[in-house]
Write an enzyme that holds these catalytic residues in place. Structure first.
Site, PDB file in Angstrom:
ATOM      1  N   SER A 120      31.776  78.251   7.813  1.00 31.14           N
ATOM      2  CA  SER A 120      30.664  78.228   6.864  1.00 31.14           C
ATOM      3  C   SER A 120      31.164  78.072   5.435  1.00 31.14           C
ATOM      4  CB  SER A 120      29.871  79.537   6.937  1.00 31.14           C
ATOM      5  OG  SER A 120      29.376  79.746   8.221  1.00 31.14           O
ATOM      6  N   HIS A 141      29.134  71.671  10.942  1.00 26.39           N
ATOM      7  CA  HIS A 141      28.536  72.958  10.564  1.00 26.39           C
ATOM      8  C   HIS A 141      27.132  73.079  11.141  1.00 26.39           C
ATOM      9  CE1 HIS A 141      26.842  75.893   7.494  1.00 26.39           C
ATOM     10  NE2 HIS A 141      27.638  76.571   8.277  1.00 26.39           N
ATOM     11  N   GLU A 153      25.662  69.813   9.531  1.00 26.55           N
ATOM     12  CA  GLU A 153      26.379  69.151   8.443  1.00 26.55           C
ATOM     13  C   GLU A 153      27.683  68.592   8.990  1.00 26.55           C
ATOM     14  OE1 GLU A 153      24.761  71.652   4.584  1.00 26.55           O
ATOM     15  OE2 GLU A 153      26.337  72.515   5.822  1.00 26.55           O
ATOM     16  N   ASN A 191      24.253  75.756   2.523  1.00 23.51           N
ATOM     17  CA  ASN A 191      24.618  77.125   2.140  1.00 23.51           C
ATOM     18  C   ASN A 191      24.772  77.273   0.628  1.00 23.51           C
ATOM     19  OD1 ASN A 191      24.489  78.103   4.686  1.00 23.51           O
ATOM     20  ND2 ASN A 191      26.673  78.437   4.959  1.00 23.51           N
TER      21      ASN A 191
HETATM   22  N1  LIG Z   1      26.433  83.364  12.218  1.00 21.41           N
HETATM   23  C1  LIG Z   1      25.928  82.308  11.612  1.00 21.41           C
HETATM   24  O1  LIG Z   1      24.735  82.278  11.233  1.00 21.41           O
HETATM   25  C2  LIG Z   1      26.795  81.086  11.390  1.00 21.41           C
HETATM   26  C3  LIG Z   1      26.192  79.874  11.030  1.00 21.41           C
HETATM   27  C4  LIG Z   1      27.007  78.735  10.850  1.00 21.41           C
HETATM   28  C5  LIG Z   1      28.377  78.846  11.016  1.00 21.41           C
HETATM   29  N2  LIG Z   1      28.947  80.048  11.357  1.00 21.41           N
HETATM   30  C6  LIG Z   1      30.396  80.085  11.544  1.00 21.41           C
HETATM   31  O2  LIG Z   1      30.689  80.028  12.938  1.00 21.41           O
HETATM   32  C7  LIG Z   1      31.881  80.766  13.213  1.00 21.41           C
HETATM   33  C8  LIG Z   1      31.568  81.833  14.252  1.00 21.41           C
HETATM   34  O3  LIG Z   1      30.581  82.689  13.737  1.00 21.41           O
HETATM   35  P1  LIG Z   1      29.712  83.641  14.700  1.00 21.41           P
HETATM   36  O4  LIG Z   1      28.599  84.146  13.859  1.00 21.41           O
HETATM   37  O5  LIG Z   1      29.433  82.938  15.988  1.00 21.41           O
HETATM   38  O6  LIG Z   1      30.758  84.824  14.963  1.00 21.41           O
HETATM   39  P2  LIG Z   1      30.787  85.864  16.183  1.00 21.41           P
HETATM   40  O7  LIG Z   1      31.566  87.031  15.672  1.00 21.41           O
HETATM   41  O8  LIG Z   1      29.433  86.097  16.749  1.00 21.41           O
HETATM   42  O9  LIG Z   1      31.647  85.104  17.312  1.00 21.41           O
HETATM   43  C9  LIG Z   1      32.993  84.782  17.154  1.00 21.41           C
HETATM   44  C10 LIG Z   1      33.619  84.757  18.544  1.00 21.41           C
HETATM   45  O10 LIG Z   1      34.936  84.224  18.410  1.00 21.41           O
HETATM   46  C11 LIG Z   1      35.793  84.995  19.236  1.00 21.41           C
HETATM   47  N3  LIG Z   1      37.154  84.857  18.751  1.00 21.41           N
HETATM   48  C12 LIG Z   1      37.753  85.495  17.733  1.00 21.41           C
HETATM   49  N4  LIG Z   1      39.019  85.053  17.596  1.00 21.41           N
HETATM   50  C13 LIG Z   1      39.205  84.110  18.541  1.00 21.41           C
HETATM   51  C14 LIG Z   1      40.298  83.281  18.902  1.00 21.41           C
HETATM   52  N5  LIG Z   1      41.477  83.348  18.267  1.00 21.41           N
HETATM   53  N6  LIG Z   1      40.114  82.410  19.921  1.00 21.41           N
HETATM   54  C15 LIG Z   1      38.928  82.330  20.579  1.00 21.41           C
HETATM   55  N7  LIG Z   1      37.866  83.108  20.279  1.00 21.41           N
HETATM   56  C16 LIG Z   1      38.017  83.973  19.272  1.00 21.41           C
HETATM   57  C17 LIG Z   1      35.242  86.410  19.177  1.00 21.41           C
HETATM   58  O11 LIG Z   1      35.701  87.168  20.288  1.00 21.41           O
HETATM   59  C18 LIG Z   1      33.745  86.147  19.166  1.00 21.41           C
HETATM   60  O12 LIG Z   1      33.214  86.121  20.486  1.00 21.41           O
HETATM   61  C19 LIG Z   1      32.367  81.316  11.879  1.00 21.41           C
HETATM   62  O13 LIG Z   1      33.313  80.443  11.337  1.00 21.41           O
HETATM   63  C20 LIG Z   1      31.087  81.348  11.043  1.00 21.41           C
HETATM   64  O14 LIG Z   1      31.347  81.258   9.659  1.00 21.41           O
HETATM   65  C21 LIG Z   1      28.187  81.168  11.561  1.00 21.41           C
END
Ligand SMILES: NC(=O)c1ccc[n+]([C@@H]2O[C@H](COP(=O)([O-])OP(=O)(O)OC[C@H]3O[C@@H](n4cnc5c(N)ncnc54)[C@H](O)[C@@H]3O)[C@@H](O)[C@H]2O)c1
Length: 284
Positions: A120, A141, A153, A191
């Protein structure tokens, strides 16, 4: 190049939904996470979503089962990404962990494999330096929840090749999404705009111009926003909002993104929003 096999890293909030959308698009998907229990939780969320779609008549039981049948899981990168045409990373928002993961993937994956990060706020350009394929590296994204939100994105760096951009743009369309193409820049498009108006909304409260309820109400009733800045901060979580503000403030050196006092105080008090039962509003 034709994409057939997709690997999604991280079965969390975003990763499980991204895997589902890709499987619904007819792709073979491998979902990877560090522990079996996280994969199971991700699969359970997908099943729940599909069950709801069947119940509402949006999809058939057969189609739901076919979608699930196209998703396999793995806890090792080799197994998950060894024969993938595209790896989409949706793991924890940490630069060093993302870089280390792509460093390993660069050795594991075939030369043609395209890498995409769902970061993000981190620099796509910097994450790409962990690999020897900057031309086949970009940001994809997605928005939360991926199954519902139409936008993606498509973020290109100075070194992403036009061919990679074209392949990923076309994939987004195949998945029924609306790609918006942009250069790598803090917060990309959506964002950065969201962060700016939310921060200004919180600042109105710092200045005692109105109650937070009235600020939310004004924006919703005047312009038809579905949520005001305080409802949105509670939904995203003060920790997430703070991290976004700080990254944008430091990266862009712009006071527009300076964390407002009310946000800092909520964050320090541990009143993070819906996830802790109390943010600006209270939740039962
Ligand atoms: N939450 C949102 O609204 C949103 C929106 C757009 C983008 N993002 C981005 O998406 C990404 C994930 O966010 P999220 O909200 O799904 O997080 P989350 O914490 O819900 O999920 C992350 C997952 O990744 C796993 N993980 C951690 N380290 C790992 C590794 N080395 N290898 C494999 N898996 C691993 C964790 O166990 C977890 O299940 C981030 O970069 C975040 O910035 C989030």
């Amino acid at each position: 190049m034709e994409i057939k096999k997709i690997c999604v890293l991280g079965a969390g909030l975003m990763g499980h939904g991204i895997a589902q959308v890709c499987a619904q698009g007819g792709f073979e998907v491998t979902l990877e996470d560090i522990k079996e229990e996280f994969l199971q939780k991700g699969l359970d969320r997908i099943k729940k979503f599909l069950d709801g779609s069947v119940a509402r008549g949006k999809t058939t039981q057969e189609e739901a089962e076919a979608v699930l049948g196209r998703i396999t899981t793995a806890t090792s990168l080799e197994e998950a990404a060894g024969d993938a045409d595209l790896v989409m990373e949706a793991i924890v928002e940490n630069m060093e962990i993302k870089k280390e993961t792509f460093r390993q993937l660069d050795k594991i994956c075939p030369e043609h494999t395209i890498f995409a990060t769902n970061t993000s706020y981190q620099s796509v350009t910097e994450i790409a330096t962990a690999t020897n394929r900057p031309d086949r590296f970009m940001g994809m994204h997605w928005f939360n929840p991926p199954q519902v939100m139409r936008g993606i994105e498509v973020v290109k760096t100075e070194r992403t090749s036009p061919e990679t951009v074209a392949i990923i743009t076309s994939l987004c369309q195949q998945l029924g999404k609306e790609p918006a193409i942009c250069h790598d820049s803090p917060g990309f498009i959506a964002n950065r705009l969201l962060q700016a108006w939310r921060t200004e909304g919180l600042r109105l409260y710092d200045e005692n111009v109105a109650s937070f309820q009235d600020i939310d109400k004004a924006l919703k009733t005047a312009y038809g926003f579905r949520m005001g800045p305080f409802e949105l901060a509670d939904l995203a979580g003060m920790d997430v909002v703070m991290a976004g503000n700080e990254t944008m403030y430091n990266e862009l050196r712009s006071d527009v993104f300076k964390p407002p006092r009310c946000l800092v105080m909520k964050f320090r008090a541990g009143e993070l929003g819906r996830k802790t039962g109390k943010g600006f509003y209270e939740y039962k």
